[in-house]
Write a protein that holds these residues in place. Structure first.
Motif, short mmCIF file in Angstrom:
data_model
loop_
_atom_site.label_atom_id
_atom_site.label_comp_id
_atom_site.label_asym_id
_atom_site.label_seq_id
_atom_site.Cartn_x
_atom_site.Cartn_y
_atom_site.Cartn_z
N GLU A 70 0.82 -1.22 0.00
CA GLU A 70 0.00 0.00 0.00
C GLU A 70 0.85 1.26 0.00
OE1 GLU A 70 -2.89 -0.50 3.11
OE2 GLU A 70 -3.85 -2.06 1.90
N LYS A 71 2.03 1.17 0.60
CA LYS A 71 2.93 2.32 0.58
C LYS A 71 3.43 2.60 -0.84
CE LYS A 71 7.28 4.05 2.42
NZ LYS A 71 8.58 3.66 3.00
N VAL A 72 3.69 1.52 -1.58
CA VAL A 72 4.14 1.69 -2.96
C VAL A 72 3.03 2.29 -3.82
CG1 VAL A 72 5.16 0.58 -4.97
CG2 VAL A 72 5.71 -0.26 -2.67
N PHE A 73 1.82 1.80 -3.63
CA PHE A 73 0.69 2.36 -4.38
C PHE A 73 0.49 3.83 -4.04
CE2 PHE A 73 -0.61 -1.77 -5.90
CZ PHE A 73 -1.28 -1.45 -7.07
N LYS A 74 0.67 4.16 -2.78
CA LYS A 74 0.52 5.56 -2.38
C LYS A 74 1.53 6.44 -3.12
CE LYS A 74 -1.10 9.02 -0.17
NZ LYS A 74 -2.49 9.47 -0.39
N MET A 75 2.73 5.89 -3.33
CA MET A 75 3.75 6.67 -4.04
C MET A 75 3.44 6.77 -5.54
SD MET A 75 7.27 5.62 -2.18
CE MET A 75 8.14 6.66 -3.32
N TRP A 76 2.69 5.79 -6.03
CA TRP A 76 2.33 5.79 -7.46
C TRP A 76 1.09 6.65 -7.70
CZ3 TRP A 76 5.39 3.13 -11.01
CH2 TRP A 76 4.93 3.10 -12.33
N GLU A 77 0.39 6.99 -6.65
CA GLU A 77 -0.88 7.72 -6.75
C GLU A 77 -0.78 8.92 -7.68
OE1 GLU A 77 -2.14 10.33 -3.39
OE2 GLU A 77 -3.87 9.01 -3.27
N GLY A 78 -1.71 8.99 -8.62
CA GLY A 78 -1.76 10.12 -9.54
C GLY A 78 -1.04 9.90 -10.85
N LEU A 79 -0.27 8.81 -10.94
CA LEU A 79 0.51 8.59 -12.16
C LEU A 79 -0.28 7.83 -13.22
CD1 LEU A 79 3.26 9.23 -13.34
CD2 LEU A 79 4.14 7.12 -12.36
#
Length: 356
Positions: A70-79
DNA sequence: AAATCGGGGTA
DNA sequence: TACCCAGATTT
């Protein structure tokens, strides 16, 4: 025998190419791979900060492999194109377990990893390992279509095969990585989709499209984009100071991202109060206080247009119909990755309170 | 072979 | 609005 095109491209690269990017010249396959996944169907300027953020958080592939999903997805958010993120994690973990953390060094092994197709395998294997595989991306398709005056559509099986063959025939085998980087830079800087700099172009004497004054008509695409209209009504339901959210699971847009309680309608909905059957059923007779109804939001995506509103409401008791939802503290909201459609709403100031 | 998967810049 | 972007995967 080096083609004339190749010689001139490398000459241009050496004398005039000033394009700089954080991953350019990088030899670490992990960093190259990360940059290539981020850049799939994504402009360099858009992906740039994501790359730097990821490298800072995950300096090696083992850091990424161990990271919380979930942390990785949070960093990908918006891309966008979030399956890239899912595959990013899967590949990192595969390399950690199957390859002892060492990135595979052959085209075939690389291409077999999730999220890596012909383009990305060529890019990684040539940049990191000097393997003689020509990249074929949007830049290269455009350059080749124009240079050879090819009207075969690029989005057909025959077209892809033809362009790949031609791309490979132009490759400089001594330094495939430098060549691949150069041809993409050339496409981005000189042979641009719109307003290409033909007068400055070192290939203009041989370029068929330039000679025939057909540069703006190439490359040819066969399929036109069809767009679907959708109406998303989000209910932000607060219960005892917490909000209901869930992760999207279906084979649909925004898979794996989080959202609020969604009512999707085949058309615009006028009355979003408790008279709406969806909401009526949800609260099932419980007193329900509607706090606000947002303006109409609209987001244009490649294959669909999303319209919708956000309705904030409060209930006193937990809703049995939402058993499978998460109930999270408002402060925890920032730990979950949401679609732009939602973060745009969340980022706007709340409108003045209203009675419904 | 065709359909999908986001989001944003540009003209 | 239409097109494009360091494409890949599923249907």
């Amino acid at each position: 025998m080096k083609p004339d095109f190749t010689r001139k491209l490398l000459q241009w690269n050496k004398s005039s190419n000033t394009r700089a990017m954080p991953w350019k010249g990088e030899k670490d396959p992990y960093k190259i791979w990360l940059s290539e996944i981020i850049l799939q169907q994504t402009r360099v300027e858009q992906g740039w900060s994501y790359y730097e953020k990821f490298i800072a958080a995950f300096p090696t592939i083992l850091h990424l492999a161990r990271a919380n999903e979930e942390k990785v997805f949070k960093m990908w958010e918006g891309l966008g194109y979030y399956s890239r993120c899912k595959n990013l994690i899967a590949t990192a973990r595969t390399i950690a377990s199957e390859y002892k953390g060492k990135f595979p060094n052959t085209y075939d092994q690389i291409e077999a990893l999730p999220g890596i197709g012909p383009y990305t395998a060529s890019a990684i294997s040539s940049f990191a390992f000097n393997a003689p595989h020509a990249v074929l991306d949007g830049n290269v398709q455009r350059i080749i279509a124009r240079y050879f005056g090819i009207t075969t559509p690029i989005d057909t099986t025959a077209g892809k095969k033809l362009f790949q063959t031609l791309a490979q025939s132009l490759l400089h085998h001594d330094e495939p990585g430098i060549y691949n980087q150069a041809i993409m830079d050339f496409g981005a800087v000189i042979c641009k989709p719109q307003n290409p700099l033909c007068s400055d172009c070192v290939q203009k004497k041989e370029c068929e499209a330039f000679k025939q004054n057909a540069v703006t008509q190439l490359p040819v695409k066969q399929k036109a984009i069809v767009r679907k209209e959708r109406w998303f009504y989000y209910f932000i339901i607060e219960c005892k100071g917490k909000w209901y959210i869930r992760q999207r699971t279906g084979k649909d847009i925004w898979e794996n991202l989080f959202e609020f309680v969604l009512f999707e309608s085949p058309a615009a909905v006028e009355d979003l109060t408790v008279k709406l059957p969806f909401l009526k059923k949800l609260v099932n007779g419980q007193a329900c206080q509607i706090e606000s109804i947002s303006r109409m939001y609209r987001q244009q995506l490649t294959h669909q247009t999303i319209h919708g509103r956000f309705v904030k409401l409060k209930v006193q008791e937990a809703l049995p119909a939402l058993n499978h939802f998460l109930l999270i503290d408002k402060k925890q909201l920032s730990e979950y990755a949401f679609p732009r459609f939602i973060t745009t709403f969340l980022g706007e100031p709340a409108p003045p309170a209203q009675l419904f």
